[in-house]
Enzyme design. Structure first.
Site, PDB file in Angstrom:
ATOM      1  N   LYS A  52       3.048   2.154   2.582  1.00 43.45           N
ATOM      2  CA  LYS A  52       3.842   2.046   1.167  1.00 43.45           C
ATOM      3  C   LYS A  52       5.051   2.578   1.602  1.00 43.45           C
ATOM      4  CE  LYS A  52      -1.356   3.289  -0.329  1.00 43.45           C
ATOM      5  NZ  LYS A  52      -2.633   4.136  -0.314  1.00 43.45           N
ATOM      6  N   GLN A  96      -3.030  11.019  -2.013  1.00 42.83           N
ATOM      7  CA  GLN A  96      -3.921   9.897  -0.790  1.00 42.83           C
ATOM      8  C   GLN A  96      -4.751  10.397  -0.620  1.00 42.83           C
ATOM      9  OE1 GLN A  96      -2.680   6.310   0.138  1.00 42.83           O
ATOM     10  NE2 GLN A  96      -4.333   5.857   1.490  1.00 42.83           N
ATOM     11  N   ASP A 119      -0.890   4.646  -9.134  1.00 44.34           N
ATOM     12  CA  ASP A 119      -2.369   4.290  -8.968  1.00 44.34           C
ATOM     13  C   ASP A 119      -4.001   4.095  -9.568  1.00 44.34           C
ATOM     14  OD1 ASP A 119      -2.987   4.016  -5.767  1.00 44.34           O
ATOM     15  OD2 ASP A 119      -3.319   6.500  -5.049  1.00 44.34           O
TER      16      ASP A 119
HETATM   17  N1  GUN Z   1      -7.467   5.487  -0.494  1.00 46.56           N
HETATM   18  C1  GUN Z   1      -8.390   4.530  -0.492  1.00 46.56           C
HETATM   19  N2  GUN Z   1      -7.296   3.511  -1.290  1.00 46.56           N
HETATM   20  C2  GUN Z   1      -6.707   4.235  -1.767  1.00 46.56           C
HETATM   21  C3  GUN Z   1      -5.908   3.882  -3.107  1.00 46.56           C
HETATM   22  O1  GUN Z   1      -5.561   2.926  -3.702  1.00 46.56           O
HETATM   23  N3  GUN Z   1      -4.514   4.558  -2.958  1.00 46.56           N
HETATM   24  C4  GUN Z   1      -4.372   5.681  -2.595  1.00 46.56           C
HETATM   25  N4  GUN Z   1      -4.493   6.843  -3.874  1.00 46.56           N
HETATM   26  N5  GUN Z   1      -6.163   6.413  -2.131  1.00 46.56           N
HETATM   27  C5  GUN Z   1      -6.628   5.432  -1.458  1.00 46.56           C
END
Ligand code: GUN
Length: 293
Positions: A52, A96, A119
């Protein structure tokens, strides 16, 4: 069979976002800024967050990574969330997941200012999405919709079966596929671990979205001839032939299912690569105040 190629589509979307950022900044807009909170040292989370951050650099965003120890308290994490909520330079941020067991993910999600919740996990964004109001759509559903759009796949009147009812994928996907829009207007069946006759239900799917987290669970006998098959699974399985010691498996047995499908996503190289595009799109919208003014 046609491949829904996440690598090609995501790189196309990233270059579109990059061009939009350049235009926005040339017109005097602020450089979009995404922050990420990472707690602990989970290998998969490390990889996702690194990717990311790298993508932010590629397309001209500022990024900040805040790292916390696995035994950080919930109170410390909530303080970090509050400070990002109040930081005027940060347009959007993510925490996350998964978080260590002693921290309530729901409490942390609810502490995020919905206007910075890129998110799309905050109940306000989920609720707005359900009502068809402007909202941040979470990364994986965004990625899947975008693949359907870019391949020009017809969805109206089709039977869409979603395997898995997770908050992050199955549930929002089921809502999005039934709404009165494109992609959408499907008759949706959402299935889960207690579903009876799963195979028979899947056999009637025109569009099958598989997100249950069991490697190669879906075989050809689950799939109708000509179905669109979207594989959301990303499971690490031990593989001594790989330098990393593992390889990535989807929830669909690709070689078995591909000959029967009209379109199919590979793993790796499918939905996984698209998810970052959702996050970047939402961050740009946050910087432009497109969802919340
Ligand atoms: N863990 C797995 N997928 C995601 C996501 O799309 N965002 C976040 N913050 N954590 C994750």
């Amino acid at each position: 069979m046609q491949l829904l190629d996440g690598k090609a589509i995501s790189s196309q979307i990233k270059s579109e976002i990059k061009a939009e950022v350049e235009q926005w900044m040339a017109a005097g807009g602020k450089k979009p800024h995404l922050a990420a909170i990472l707690v602990g040292q989970d290998g998969a989370s490390e990889t996702y967050v690194a990717s990311k951050i790298r993508s932010c650099e590629e397309i001209g965003f500022t990024s900040t990574l805040l790292r916390f120890d696995a035994n950080t308290t919930e109170a410390t994490l909530l303080e970090a969330v509050e400070s990002l909520n109040n930081d005027p330079d940060v347009d959007g941020f993510i925490v996350q997941l998964p978080l260590p067991a002693h921290i309530s993910e729901n409490k942390v999600m609810e502490a995020v200012n919905p206007a910075k919740d890129v998110d799309g996990f905050h109940p306000v964004n989920v609720g707005r999405m359900c009502k068809g109001l402007p909202a941040y759509i979470s990364a994986t559903p965004f990625g899947i919709l975008e693949m359907l759009i870019r391949a020009g796949i017809e969805t109206s009147g089709k039977h869409c079966v979603v395997i898995g009812r997770s908050q992050i994928v199955g549930l929002p996907m089921s809502i999005l596929m039934q709404r009165n829009a494109y992609p959408g207007n499907c008759t949706v069946t959402i299935t889960h671990s207690k579903t009876q006759n799963l195979k028979e239900i899947c056999q009637s799917a025109d569009i099958l979205i598989v997100a249950l987290g069991r490697p190669e669970f879906v075989t050809a006998e689950y799939v109708k001839e000509g179905a669109v098959v979207v594989d959301v699974g990303i499971t690490r399985v031990a593989d001594a032939t790989k330098k990393s010691g593992f390889s990535i498996r989807g929830d669909v047995n690709f070689n078995d299912v591909a000959p029967k499908s009209s379109y199919i996503t590979p793993v790796p190289g499918g939905v996984g690569l698209m998810t970052i595009c959702g996050l970047l799109t939402n961050t740009l919208k946050a910087a432009k105040r497109e969802i919340y003014s």
